[in-house]
Write an enzyme that holds these catalytic residues in place. Structure first.
Site, short mmCIF file in Angstrom:
data_model
loop_
_atom_site.label_atom_id
_atom_site.label_comp_id
_atom_site.label_asym_id
_atom_site.label_seq_id
_atom_site.Cartn_x
_atom_site.Cartn_y
_atom_site.Cartn_z
N CYS A 2 -38.95 29.93 -16.54
CA CYS A 2 -37.95 30.42 -17.35
C CYS A 2 -36.49 30.00 -16.48
CB CYS A 2 -38.17 31.64 -17.51
SG CYS A 2 -39.65 32.06 -18.63
N ARG A 27 -36.70 24.44 -15.94
CA ARG A 27 -37.21 25.68 -15.42
C ARG A 27 -38.28 26.12 -16.91
NH1 ARG A 27 -35.84 28.10 -11.30
NH2 ARG A 27 -36.92 29.84 -11.72
N TRP A 75 -40.64 29.33 -20.33
CA TRP A 75 -41.87 28.66 -20.26
C TRP A 75 -42.96 29.63 -20.48
CZ3 TRP A 75 -46.24 29.00 -17.01
CH2 TRP A 75 -46.95 27.95 -17.08
N ASN A 101 -37.51 36.35 -16.38
CA ASN A 101 -38.29 35.41 -15.89
C ASN A 101 -39.27 36.06 -14.78
OD1 ASN A 101 -39.20 33.08 -14.36
ND2 ASN A 101 -37.45 32.98 -12.98
N GLY A 102 -40.78 35.64 -15.17
CA GLY A 102 -41.72 36.38 -14.31
C GLY A 102 -42.83 36.89 -15.18
N GLU A 488 -50.22 10.27 -5.53
CA GLU A 488 -49.07 10.72 -6.29
C GLU A 488 -48.50 9.81 -7.53
OE1 GLU A 488 -47.04 12.63 -6.25
OE2 GLU A 488 -44.95 12.06 -6.55
N LYS A 492 -47.72 11.06 -11.39
CA LYS A 492 -46.37 10.67 -11.86
C LYS A 492 -46.79 10.20 -13.16
CE LYS A 492 -44.01 12.22 -10.21
NZ LYS A 492 -44.07 13.10 -8.97
N GLU A 495 -48.18 12.87 -15.70
CA GLU A 495 -47.46 13.90 -16.09
C GLU A 495 -46.44 13.75 -17.20
OE1 GLU A 495 -45.33 16.12 -12.65
OE2 GLU A 495 -44.99 14.26 -11.83
N HIS A 511 -68.30 4.82 -4.79
CA HIS A 511 -69.21 5.86 -4.92
C HIS A 511 -68.85 6.41 -6.29
CE1 HIS A 511 -70.19 5.55 -0.73
NE2 HIS A 511 -68.94 5.40 -0.63
N LYS A 610 -40.34 22.78 -13.75
CA LYS A 610 -39.86 22.25 -12.20
C LYS A 610 -40.20 23.34 -11.38
CE LYS A 610 -37.59 19.12 -9.74
NZ LYS A 610 -38.57 18.21 -9.63
#
Ligand code: F6R
Length: 615
Positions: A2, A27, A75, A101-102, A488, A492, A495, A511, A610
């Protein structure tokens, strides 16, 4: 997560808040809202969706004048993203408004208590509980807003950055923080409140970052007063001069922040080693390492803690530290480490890696390691962030603001900082000869140039992307230093394009994952000439015989892989230890182009934010 923004001063608050929210959308972007005070009344407009949706709605709903306001981009944690759950939230009387925010963890018991006293709730949020708790305290105790906020927060368990406004006492905003970031921009007769400094960078370079458990009453025409929430003691405000500038947080002609940030990597890597890598003198100078050299040299092991992409940078560092400085390294997800009663001693050095410096799990893991006596070193990008402050010492990556939600330049600059540390320790421990050390310094200094060259594959990668944009699965393989790059690359892709992707060590393919391979499975293989090349070529053969499609990242001049792969992407030759800084470039570009072609929101992928300030 947020983003919160507030303004109190002499300008129109609306455009400052809307523009600020757009800059903080990284955010969270589930919903957005604004509360404005025009001198008489408090007007709230809020909606599910992005800040652009809020602009559209507020156009119809409110007059946009007033020089005091607060805004929020959400968020979602408690309650689905809808109009009602959007912030700001008003108290039952309609006098108080809050942005938050929280997470208020004990909101349920507080809510029951308030309901028993006649309070009603419209939303499912923990935030609406907090604003009514503040109102309740204010009435019961007959105190002013600041005191009511303080008493209420002492009853709360959880994390917060809040801004609260009381329309019966205009000219004042109360803010507080615990576990979520909060900055105050100090201008001439005006104050800006925000989750980071980006919303006010063009108005003032003077900022105060609130510490955990601090609150402030911001009054027009008065100095800002900061107090400890717990005991009301006064704290001297520390005003910092911001180094950030406006261009750094704009797209600079690129279609997306992510593309801009991918292309910024040569500059970012150079800035990260500038002043630290002194090739002519053959030294590495890093104050945080130098001042704590004994701790590093006496360490039984290094434990790296991080999340997501930063964890991948930690995995690359594991290979580099063990190779160069012969110190045993363990790499841990901060979220697992913090909850599993790990064995940590005073002889451990913990390195915490975080772009934002705000990741809740990493912060909690740091506190745990410190409580057990370990020395904790931070590698952060955001200057003055919570992790940068919480660690015993550290080194910044000088990547500049990273706004695209998918991390790119943070990853390569984190690897750069960690490589510098590993090289410095190698010299101090004598595990690397001076001639090898000089060679590595020389090579590292050439990396930005090589990244520039690697970026030239952009158009070629775009053509490859066209062929695979409808894939539903992808496999990424790499070995040694490039195994974390495979992880990575897969992260990418998933997401930002929502294609399922997995990264694997190339040799592990046999395997299990080999069962997935058929003629619809693209396999991205990192096959650089120095990294177990023959073995990886054999893996490519195995995939080809099962009709998988190969996209190979190879060293320029390669011939063997060219013969078997469906596509090859060439990158410049380098020392194998530095190859992740190059092999990662085409993988970033591939995900970017596939996501753009699939019409995905590259900079703000669904469900993500983010800065992950909740656990
Ligand atoms: C992926 C990404 C995330 C972050 C993770 C940790 O592209 O950006 O996986 O790497 O949330 O964030 P920081 O580094 O800010 O602690």
């Amino acid at each position: 997560m947020c983003g919160i923004v507030g303004y109190i001063g002499h300008r129109e608050a609306y455009p400052i808040i809307i523009e600020g929210l757009k800059r903080l959308e990284y955010r969270g972007y589930d919903s957005a809202g604004i509360a404005l005070f025009d001198g008489n009344s408090l007007k709230i407009s809020k909606t599910k969706g992005k800040v652009s949706d809020l602009e559209e709605r507020s156009e119809k709903e409110i007059t946009k004048n007033g020089s005091l306001g607060i805004g929020h981009t959400r968020w979602a944690t408690h309650g689905v993203p809808n109009d009602v759950n959007s912030h700001p939230h008003a108290s039952n009387s309609g006098d108080l408004a809050i942005i938050h925010n929280g997470i208020i963890e004990n909101y349920d018991s507080l809510k029951k208590e308030l309901i028993s006293r006649g309070y009603t709730f419209q939303s499912d949020t923990d935030t609406e509980v907090l604003i009514n708790l503040i109102e309740d305290v204010k009435k019961k105790e007959n105190v002013k807003l600041g005191k009511a906020v303080q008493i209420a927060l002492n009853q709360v368990i959880g994390a917060y950055a809040i801004a609260v406004f009381d329309k019966s006492k205009p000219g004042e905003v109360v803010i507080a923080r615990l576990g979520s970031p909060l900055a105050v921009g100090v201008g001439e007769d005006e104050f800006f409140i925000a989750s980071d400094a980006s919303p006010f960078i063009e108005y003032t370079k003077n900022a105060i970052y609130l510490e955990d458990e601090e609150m402030a009453i911001i009054r027009l025409g008065k100095e800002i007063k900061i107090r400890k929430i717990i005991d009301d003691s006064l704290v001297d405000p520390y005003v910092q001069e911001l180094q950030m500038n406006l261009e750094e947080i704009e797209k600079g002609g690129y279609e997306h922040f992510m593309l801009k940030e991918i292309h910024e990597q040569p500059r970012a890597i150079r800035d990260t080693y500038r002043g630290r890598l002194l090739r002519d003198e053959a030294i590495i100078k890093m104050a945080g390492v130098e001042d704590n050299m004994k701790k590093f040299l006496n360490a039984d092991r290094i434990i790296i803690i991080a999340c997501g992409t930063s964890w991948h940078a930690g995995l690359v560092a594991e290979y580099i530290f063990e190779e160069f400085s012969r110190i045993p390294v363990e790499v841990e997800y901060a979220s697992e480490f913090r909850y599993r009663n790990p064995v940590i001693t005073e002889k451990d050095v913990v390195i915490a890696i975080s772009q934002s410096g705000e990741t809740a799990d990493t912060l909690a893991a740091i506190k745990l390691a410190k409580s057990k006596g370990a020395f904790v070193f931070g590698v952060c990008n955001v200057v003055g962030s919570s992790i940068a402050r919480e660690t015993d010492a550290g080194a910044y990556t000088h990547a500049g603001p990273e706004i695209g939600v998918a991390s790119t330049k943070a990853f390569t600059t984190q690897i750069t900082v960690l490589t510098l540390i590993a090289l410095r320790l190698a010299r101090a421990k004598g595990t690397m000869s001076s001639s090898d050390f000089r060679l590595y310094l020389q090579e590292l200094e050439l990396i930005p140039q090589k990244v520039e060259q690697a970026l030239k594959v952009d158009e070629h990668v775009k053509q490859i992307a066209k062929e695979y944009l409808l894939s539903t699965n992808c496999l990424y393989l790499g070995r040694g230093y490039n195994f974390p790059v495979a992880l990575e690359g897969a992260l990418k892709l998933k997401e930002i394009s929502y294609i399922h992707a997995e990264g694997y060590p190339a040799a592990e393919m046999k395997h299990g994952p080999i069962a997935l391979i058929d003629d619809r499975m693209p396999v991205i293989v990192i096959a650089t000439s120095k990294g177990h090349y023959e073995k990886v070529v054999s893996n490519i053969q195995e995939i080809k015989s099962r009709k998988g499609k190969i996209i190979a990242v190879v060293t320029e001049g390669d011939t063997a892989v060219k013969e078997i792969a469906d596509h090859v992407i060439e990158i410049p030759d380098s020392e194998e230890a530095f190859s992740p800084l190059l092999t990662t470039i085409p993988l970033q570009l591939l995900s970017y182009h596939i996501a753009v072609m699939r019409n995905c929101n590259v900079d703000q992928p669904r469900n993500l934010a983010k800065s992950v300030t909740v656990e």
